[in-house]
Design an enzyme around this catalytic site. Sequence first.
Site, PDB file in Angstrom:
ATOM      1  CG  ASN A   7      -1.884   1.296   1.309  1.00 18.37           C
ATOM      2  OD1 ASN A   7      -1.608   2.057   0.193  1.00 18.37           O
ATOM      3  ND2 ASN A   7      -2.552   1.232   2.306  1.00 18.37           N
ATOM      4  NE  ARG A  91      -6.474   1.509   0.531  1.00 18.60           N
ATOM      5  CZ  ARG A  91      -6.466   2.736   1.076  1.00 18.60           C
ATOM      6  NH1 ARG A  91      -5.264   2.976   1.534  1.00 18.60           N
ATOM      7  NH2 ARG A  91      -7.571   3.132   1.299  1.00 18.60           N
ATOM      8  CG  HIS A 180     -12.942   3.623   3.907  1.00 16.65           C
ATOM      9  ND1 HIS A 180     -13.501   4.584   4.511  1.00 16.65           N
ATOM     10  CD2 HIS A 180     -11.615   3.876   4.089  1.00 16.65           C
ATOM     11  CE1 HIS A 180     -12.691   5.428   4.885  1.00 16.65           C
ATOM     12  NE2 HIS A 180     -11.253   4.979   4.483  1.00 16.65           N
ATOM     13  NE  ARG A 241      -9.766  12.655   2.944  1.00 20.95           N
ATOM     14  CZ  ARG A 241      -9.355  11.186   3.151  1.00 20.95           C
ATOM     15  NH1 ARG A 241     -10.296  10.597   3.720  1.00 20.95           N
ATOM     16  NH2 ARG A 241      -8.390  10.576   2.646  1.00 20.95           N
ATOM     17  CG  ASP A 283      -5.510  10.769  17.267  1.00 17.40           C
ATOM     18  OD1 ASP A 283      -5.431  10.555  18.708  1.00 17.40           O
ATOM     19  OD2 ASP A 283      -5.182   9.955  16.473  1.00 17.40           O
ATOM     20  CD  GLU A 384      -8.848  -1.353   4.811  1.00 17.06           C
ATOM     21  OE1 GLU A 384      -8.954  -0.767   3.713  1.00 17.06           O
ATOM     22  OE2 GLU A 384      -8.453  -0.775   5.889  1.00 17.06           O
TER      23      GLU A 384
END
Length: 405
Positions: A7, A91, A180, A241, A283, A384
């Site tokens: 990734n 990915r 996702h 975001r 966070d 994932e």
Amino acid sequence: MIVLVINCGSSSLRFQLIEAEERKRLARGHVERIGAVSSIATLAQSGQDPERHGFKAEDHGQALNFVLEYLTSEKFKVIEGVEQIEAVGHRVVHGGEHFSDSMLIDDEVVEAIREAFDLAPLHNPANLKGVQAAQKLLPKVPHVAVFDTAFHQTLPPEAYLYAIPHRLYRRYKIRRYGFHGTSHYYVSRRLYELGEANRSDSKLITCHLGNGASLAAVHNGRSVDTSMGLTPLAGLVMGTRSGDIDPSIVFYLNEKEEMTLNEIHSLLNRYSGLLGLSGYAGDMRALMEEAEEGDVRCQQAIKVFCYRVKSYIGQYMAAMNGCDALIFTAGIGENSHQVRSRICSGLESLGIELDPVANREVKGEGLISRSESETAVWVIPTDEEMVIAIDAMKIARAAHQTPWA
């Protein structure tokens, strides 16, 4: 079959080495600050503490070469040699409308990844760098692209179309794609494995809540709606975001602040969300600590985050006419019982009732709803990388390009 899962970000490379058939991790790690004066590799074998190494990686090829040398070195000997790696799973964030499944990488797939650069400018170019670096260093094995958008290609038109002139969709494929996908796919399939839902007759809402966050409505095993859109900027409030906003805000900022479109794009992607609301951090753990100390803006940021998730849960329950199970996953979803509690509070009339003790004490995978709750609520850690490894194994075998075919 041993599969290397990669990734790549613009200046980073994450990897896991997985024995896919046995679902066993052999090693994991990441390289940061690729292209900087010095790079840092954090590497670990299964069951051991990670080690940090300083070196210089001018590009993703040098970073991956360092990883392969680590895996085959006399000191660590995770594998005897690179020839034991029989497939590489990559990915890739955006597959556009081209891919509803993972794909063996060939020239056509590379071109499709490149065509989606405009749709995922922060991700696809870096993903392709990883593909090209790995193909150069491991040229004799199959390389497989696993797309974040693929699982959501089953959305019906009423869910993926935007109310703009249809010619813009026809020309530029402007629509909701969702992301996702490997995470939403994994946790929904894991619930089926546990026997807690029937794939052919189930309504699930999966909540991937991390620095990036999205929800998906999964009806009978198929994604029928999701919160992210054309890009990962849409939907929930995230670490940095903004999530959903009134589009006119863009023009308002352009006029009032004299900001360029690039500056507004950066503002909404990098300096908004929890960071923008709190003025402190993106966070959730840091925000929770400050909120407990009485910081009003951090408290407000958490409330906005939870409210947005709750709103989407209600929306998807309406879209599917009910919900059999609600699943929390990813960093915040798996680890913050406070956030889960706030999201589910007030949803009792919709059949969602948390067990406060189970919610607080769950470690890893577990049921956290009351026995009388109409909708089961679960925490399921996402995986994932395992999805990517298994897909890569299946496709590599089907392509008759490994000794296992």
